[in-house]
Design an enzyme around this catalytic site. Structure first.
Site, PDB file in Angstrom:
ATOM      1  N   GLU A 198      30.333  57.050  39.025  1.00 54.64           N
ATOM      2  CA  GLU A 198      31.757  57.272  39.278  1.00 54.64           C
ATOM      3  C   GLU A 198      32.046  58.694  39.749  1.00 54.64           C
ATOM      4  OE1 GLU A 198      34.336  58.397  35.542  1.00 54.64           O
ATOM      5  OE2 GLU A 198      33.225  56.571  35.099  1.00 54.64           O
ATOM      6  N   GLU A 227      37.983  35.471  41.288  1.00 49.50           N
ATOM      7  CA  GLU A 227      38.806  34.331  40.910  1.00 49.50           C
ATOM      8  C   GLU A 227      39.638  33.778  42.074  1.00 49.50           C
ATOM      9  OE1 GLU A 227      40.991  35.724  37.515  1.00 49.50           O
ATOM     10  OE2 GLU A 227      39.421  35.124  36.120  1.00 49.50           O
TER      11      GLU A 227
END
Length: 300
Positions: A115, A84
């Site tokens: 992860e 963004e």
């Protein structure tokens, strides 16, 4: 087997023990009540967030980058904040980067085991050519994600500033980073579902870090975006509105100035207020590090 006992993010919430018997309105009310405490939890770590903003601003001024790293929800939040920044602040996409365990495909579908890797974090940093001028921000609600821990270890070893954002006190990633931002929002309404309060708290912090850093490098005048990219009709209108608000000119005058400034909002503002050419406005902005207010103050 990983021991999650003692972690606030894994504890059961006494207020939602009967979640499965609640009506839709009761569920919404219970979750809303839990969310009400998130901002308060964030308020307790504002000094650390301010330090993070300072570090990131200094990095961007040196042509360094902000690099978010996380897995699952945390990784997705980092990616979201990063993507963004270009349309909001007119910065290149490589200035703020989001890395997620398992790669970009993990944004849509979880990549099992990624992860827990001790090597993928370093490999991902090496792939984007991390350097000592960058700031690496590790994100993990639990605060114990190996992908993030070992990424922070590597980043620190090459001289990067390192920041951890976790939702448990005394987190492992917090101990690994130079700066720990630990947001204790309490047990989730749905036990262990850290996409809820923990995710909200992390997003609030990332909003502050990226926005504060962009203010620091001159992407904001007053409280308005002055380097936004005019990629659609809404943003074209917003650019005109910012120029009009900043200068008191008409919409046609704002559009004319924007066209002269090759679409640059801050250049258009300066050329109108100082009654100069676009080239002269750009020159003055360069001298003042891109800060509109500094240009105007120096020419009073």
């Amino acid at each position: 087997m990983v021991d999650l006992s003692g972690m606030t993010t894994e504890a059961r919430n006494a207020n939602t023990m009967s979640l499965d018997t609640m009506t839709p309105l009761e569920i919404a009310a219970a979750m809303n009540k839990e969310d009400a405490g998130v901002a308060e939890a964030v308020s307790k770590v504002l000094p650390q967030i301010a330090d993070a903003i300072t570090w990131c601003t200094e990095a961007l001024k040196k042509k360094g980058r902000i690099i978010y790293m996380g897995a699952g929800t945390s990784g997705r939040l980092g990616l979201l904040d990063a993507v963004e920044c270009p349309p909001t602040f007119g910065v290149p996409p490589e200035m703020v980067i989001g890395l997620i365990a398992g790669g970009q495909k993990a944004f849509i579908r979880a990549v099992e085991g990624a992860e827990d890797s001790h090597s993928l974090g370093q490999e991902d940093l090496e792939a984007v050519h991390v350097c000592r001028d960058d700031v690496v921000i590790g994100l993990a609600a639990s605060g114990r994600t190996p992908y993030v821990i070992y990424a922070l270890k590597y980043a620190h070893s090459i001289g990067c500033k390192t920041i951890a954002v976790a939702c448990n006190r005394n987190s492992l990633i917090g101990k690994e980073a130079e700066l720990a931002i630990e947001l204790v929002v309490g047990p989730e309404a749905l036990t262990g579902s850290t996409r809820l309060k923990s995710g909200t708290a992390q997003k609030m912090v990332l909003n502050m870090i990226s926005t504060g850093s962009m203010v620091g490098i001159g992407k904001v005048y007053g409280n308005m975006m002055v380097d936004l990219m005019q990629t659609n009709e809404k943003l074209e209108s917003r650019a005109e509105n910012v120029v009009m608000t900043s200068t008191g000119c008409s919409r046609p005058s704002a559009r004319k100035a924007l066209d002269e400034a090759d679409g640059s909002v801050k250049t258009a503002i300066v050329l109108i207020l100082l009654d100069c050419s676009a080239d002269e406005a750009r020159r003055r902005l360069d001298i003042c590090g891109g800060h509109v207010r500094k240009v105007l103050t120096e020419n009073q």
